[in-house]
Write a protein that holds these residues in place. Structure first.
Motif, PDB file in Angstrom:
ATOM      1  N   ASN A  67     -19.480  -9.689  14.058  1.00 25.84           N
ATOM      2  CA  ASN A  67     -18.135  -9.119  13.930  1.00 25.84           C
ATOM      3  C   ASN A  67     -17.786  -8.767  12.488  1.00 25.84           C
ATOM      4  O   ASN A  67     -17.045  -7.805  12.241  1.00 25.84           O
ATOM      5  CB  ASN A  67     -17.100 -10.099  14.486  1.00 25.84           C
ATOM      6  N   GLN A  68     -18.315  -9.511  11.538  1.00 21.59           N
ATOM      7  CA  GLN A  68     -17.985  -9.271  10.140  1.00 21.59           C
ATOM      8  C   GLN A  68     -18.999  -8.393   9.414  1.00 21.59           C
ATOM      9  O   GLN A  68     -18.833  -8.140   8.221  1.00 21.59           O
ATOM     10  CB  GLN A  68     -17.856 -10.611   9.404  1.00 21.59           C
ATOM     11  N   SER A  69     -20.007  -7.920  10.119  1.00 28.82           N
ATOM     12  CA  SER A  69     -20.999  -7.049   9.476  1.00 28.82           C
ATOM     13  C   SER A  69     -21.221  -5.772  10.286  1.00 28.82           C
ATOM     14  O   SER A  69     -20.829  -4.674   9.858  1.00 28.82           O
ATOM     15  CB  SER A  69     -22.320  -7.801   9.289  1.00 28.82           C
ATOM     16  N   ILE A  70     -21.819  -5.895  11.447  1.00 27.88           N
ATOM     17  CA  ILE A  70     -22.196  -4.712  12.227  1.00 27.88           C
ATOM     18  C   ILE A  70     -20.986  -4.054  12.873  1.00 27.88           C
ATOM     19  O   ILE A  70     -20.858  -2.826  12.875  1.00 27.88           O
ATOM     20  CB  ILE A  70     -23.246  -5.095  13.290  1.00 27.88           C
ATOM     21  N   LEU A  71     -20.075  -4.855  13.421  1.00 25.41           N
ATOM     22  CA  LEU A  71     -18.917  -4.312  14.127  1.00 25.41           C
ATOM     23  C   LEU A  71     -17.656  -4.288  13.276  1.00 25.41           C
ATOM     24  O   LEU A  71     -16.573  -4.012  13.800  1.00 25.41           O
ATOM     25  CB  LEU A  71     -18.656  -5.131  15.397  1.00 25.41           C
ATOM     26  N   HIS A  72     -17.773  -4.541  11.997  1.00 26.56           N
ATOM     27  CA  HIS A  72     -16.590  -4.558  11.139  1.00 26.56           C
ATOM     28  C   HIS A  72     -16.120  -3.132  10.858  1.00 26.56           C
ATOM     29  O   HIS A  72     -16.914  -2.181  10.861  1.00 26.56           O
ATOM     30  CB  HIS A  72     -16.898  -5.281   9.829  1.00 26.56           C
ATOM     31  N   LYS A  73     -14.837  -2.998  10.595  1.00 30.75           N
ATOM     32  CA  LYS A  73     -14.265  -1.665  10.393  1.00 30.75           C
ATOM     33  C   LYS A  73     -14.690  -1.031   9.069  1.00 30.75           C
ATOM     34  O   LYS A  73     -14.706   0.201   8.955  1.00 30.75           O
ATOM     35  CB  LYS A  73     -12.743  -1.732  10.455  1.00 30.75           C
ATOM     36  N   ASP A  74     -15.045  -1.833   8.076  1.00 29.62           N
ATOM     37  CA  ASP A  74     -15.431  -1.263   6.786  1.00 29.62           C
ATOM     38  C   ASP A  74     -16.726  -0.446   6.863  1.00 29.62           C
ATOM     39  O   ASP A  74     -16.765   0.693   6.376  1.00 29.62           O
ATOM     40  CB  ASP A  74     -15.559  -2.372   5.741  1.00 29.62           C
ATOM     41  N   PRO A  75     -17.823  -0.960   7.440  1.00 27.32           N
ATOM     42  CA  PRO A  75     -19.026  -0.123   7.566  1.00 27.32           C
ATOM     43  C   PRO A  75     -18.813   1.110   8.432  1.00 27.32           C
ATOM     44  O   PRO A  75     -19.304   2.202   8.109  1.00 27.32           O
ATOM     45  CB  PRO A  75     -20.057  -1.070   8.186  1.00 27.32           C
ATOM     46  N   ILE A  76     -18.067   0.950   9.526  1.00 30.48           N
ATOM     47  CA  ILE A  76     -17.818   2.101  10.399  1.00 30.48           C
ATOM     48  C   ILE A  76     -16.974   3.144   9.680  1.00 30.48           C
ATOM     49  O   ILE A  76     -17.249   4.351   9.738  1.00 30.48           O
ATOM     50  CB  ILE A  76     -17.134   1.637  11.703  1.00 30.48           C
ATOM     51  N   GLY A  77     -15.936   2.690   8.983  1.00 30.32           N
ATOM     52  CA  GLY A  77     -15.087   3.627   8.246  1.00 30.32           C
ATOM     53  C   GLY A  77     -15.830   4.335   7.129  1.00 30.32           C
ATOM     54  O   GLY A  77     -15.650   5.539   6.917  1.00 30.32           O
ATOM     55  N   PHE A  78     -16.689   3.599   6.420  1.00 28.56           N
ATOM     56  CA  PHE A  78     -17.448   4.232   5.342  1.00 28.56           C
ATOM     57  C   PHE A  78     -18.454   5.235   5.893  1.00 28.56           C
ATOM     58  O   PHE A  78     -18.685   6.292   5.298  1.00 28.56           O
ATOM     59  CB  PHE A  78     -18.170   3.166   4.520  1.00 28.56           C
ATOM     60  N   GLY A  79     -19.047   4.924   7.041  1.00 27.00           N
ATOM     61  CA  GLY A  79     -19.956   5.881   7.669  1.00 27.00           C
ATOM     62  C   GLY A  79     -19.245   7.147   8.110  1.00 27.00           C
ATOM     63  O   GLY A  79     -19.748   8.261   7.917  1.00 27.00           O
ATOM     64  N   LEU A  80     -18.051   6.984   8.704  1.00 26.22           N
ATOM     65  CA  LEU A  80     -17.267   8.161   9.096  1.00 26.22           C
ATOM     66  C   LEU A  80     -16.843   8.977   7.881  1.00 26.22           C
ATOM     67  O   LEU A  80     -16.855  10.214   7.912  1.00 26.22           O
ATOM     68  CB  LEU A  80     -16.037   7.716   9.887  1.00 26.22           C
ATOM     69  N   PHE A  81     -16.480   8.279   6.814  1.00 26.92           N
ATOM     70  CA  PHE A  81     -16.095   8.992   5.592  1.00 26.92           C
ATOM     71  C   PHE A  81     -17.248   9.830   5.055  1.00 26.92           C
ATOM     72  O   PHE A  81     -17.091  11.026   4.778  1.00 26.92           O
ATOM     73  CB  PHE A  81     -15.642   7.993   4.527  1.00 26.92           C
ATOM     74  N   LEU A  82     -18.412   9.219   4.912  1.00 21.48           N
ATOM     75  CA  LEU A  82     -19.545   9.937   4.331  1.00 21.48           C
ATOM     76  C   LEU A  82     -20.018  11.060   5.249  1.00 21.48           C
ATOM     77  O   LEU A  82     -20.399  12.142   4.781  1.00 21.48           O
ATOM     78  CB  LEU A  82     -20.685   8.957   4.054  1.00 21.48           C
ATOM     79  N   GLY A  83     -19.976  10.820   6.562  1.00 26.56           N
ATOM     80  CA  GLY A  83     -20.413  11.849   7.498  1.00 26.56           C
ATOM     81  C   GLY A  83     -19.503  13.061   7.507  1.00 26.56           C
ATOM     82  O   GLY A  83     -19.960  14.204   7.391  1.00 26.56           O
ATOM     83  N   PHE A  84     -18.196  12.826   7.635  1.00 32.63           N
ATOM     84  CA  PHE A  84     -17.264  13.949   7.696  1.00 32.63           C
ATOM     85  C   PHE A  84     -17.020  14.571   6.322  1.00 32.63           C
ATOM     86  O   PHE A  84     -16.629  15.736   6.238  1.00 32.63           O
ATOM     87  CB  PHE A  84     -15.939  13.491   8.309  1.00 32.63           C
ATOM     88  N   TYR A  85     -17.259  13.814   5.269  1.00 33.03           N
ATOM     89  CA  TYR A  85     -17.110  14.385   3.924  1.00 33.03           C
ATOM     90  C   TYR A  85     -18.195  15.425   3.654  1.00 33.03           C
ATOM     91  O   TYR A  85     -17.922  16.526   3.171  1.00 33.03           O
ATOM     92  CB  TYR A  85     -17.165  13.261   2.892  1.00 33.03           C
ATOM     93  N   THR A  86     -19.435  15.093   3.985  1.00 35.42           N
ATOM     94  CA  THR A  86     -20.543  16.027   3.761  1.00 35.42           C
ATOM     95  C   THR A  86     -20.618  17.092   4.855  1.00 35.42           C
ATOM     96  O   THR A  86     -20.739  18.282   4.570  1.00 35.42           O
ATOM     97  CB  THR A  86     -21.864  15.251   3.695  1.00 35.42           C
TER      98      THR A  86
END
Length: 263
Positions: free
Chosen positions: A117-136
């Motif tokens: 819950n604090q690593s794989i399913l945490h909102k920070d990794p998911i949010g950072f992935g969405l940021f980098l994906g939609f940014y590029t």
């Protein structure tokens, strides 16, 4: 007479050979021209069949329509690949770091559910992935869309695409990243101004800039401590030493100054 006939026979052979050679070259040229015509006709036929076979909703109809986009796939597929790649990189980095820190430093291997819950399913990794994906990917997609609409490539497409793609910061808000990009943007503007002759480059400009920034930060550290980020305050306190309370020292300096002003 016989000698004359013998002398003429080699000349006749040479002329016949040259005539045959010219005939062969003419034939070969005609064959090449025919092959070129056939290839051109086949290309036209394939172009007609492919354009007729496409539907209006098919994205392949808009592949490099104006010959401006240089990616191999069509714009939609290339944008989707960029989004997926950016999300995989961003999410993988953040989730991997969180997973390792949870296992090694926090020793959460005893509680696997909390670790996930604090690593794989945490909102920070998911949010950072969405940021980098939609940014590029957003930048590429909007840039391709503007190329198709305007039919040309200039600085305006990149400006609009970059501005809209910057809204991806909403997925993973980070003041440090925003400040870092702000500094890089100022550096790019300065380099562009130097390249166009509006400004001149200075050899020790980086040192002068560092001095100016340090002046502002330390002035705020002493006289406006609430305006400085707490993380930077902690960093300066660590640099000064554990046995020295920098906050107490600066408060004494401020009190002395205000007392002198009252007198």
């Amino acid at each position: 007479m016989e000698n004359q006939n013998q002398e003429n026979s080699p000349n006749e052979e040479i002329t016949t050979e040259s005539q045959q050679h010219t005939i062969n070259t003419n034939v070969s040229q005609e064959e090449l021209e025919n092959e070129i015509k056939r290839s051109e006709e086949s290309i036209k036929v394939t172009e007609v069949t492919t354009t007729e076979g496409l539907k209006p909703t098919d994205t392949r109809e808009y592949i490099n329509k104006n010959g401006i986009c240089r990616h191999r796939d069509n714009c939609a597929i290339s944008t989707l690949k960029t989004i997926i790649r950016g999300f995989a990189i961003g999410y993988g980095l953040r989730a991997g770091i969180a997973l390792l820190t949870g296992l090694i430093l926090r020793k959460l291997y005893r509680n696997p559910r909390k670790l996930i819950n604090q690593s794989i399913l945490h909102k920070d990794p998911i949010g950072f992935g969405l940021f980098l994906g939609f940014y590029t990917g957003g930048f590429k997609g909007i840039n391709c869309l503007l190329r198709a609409i305007r039919g040309k490539e200039d600085g305006l497409n990149s400006i609009v695409a970059g501005f809209i793609a910057g809204s991806a910061m909403m997925f993973s808000k980070s003041t440090e990243m925003a400040l870092y990009l702000f500094a890089r943007a100022l550096e790019s503007l300065f380099n562009a101004a130097v390249k166009r002759g509006y400004l001149k480059s200075y050899k020790h400009g980086d040192s002068v800039l560092f001095c100016l920034c340090t002046t502002i930060l330390f002035h705020g550290f002493v006289w406006e401590p609430t305006a400085v980020r707490p993380s930077y305050m902690k960093f300066i306190s660590k640099v000064a030493g554990k046995n020295r309370d920098i906050g107490a020292i600066t408060s004494v300096i401020r009190d002395m100054y205000y007392q002198q002003q009252k007198k």
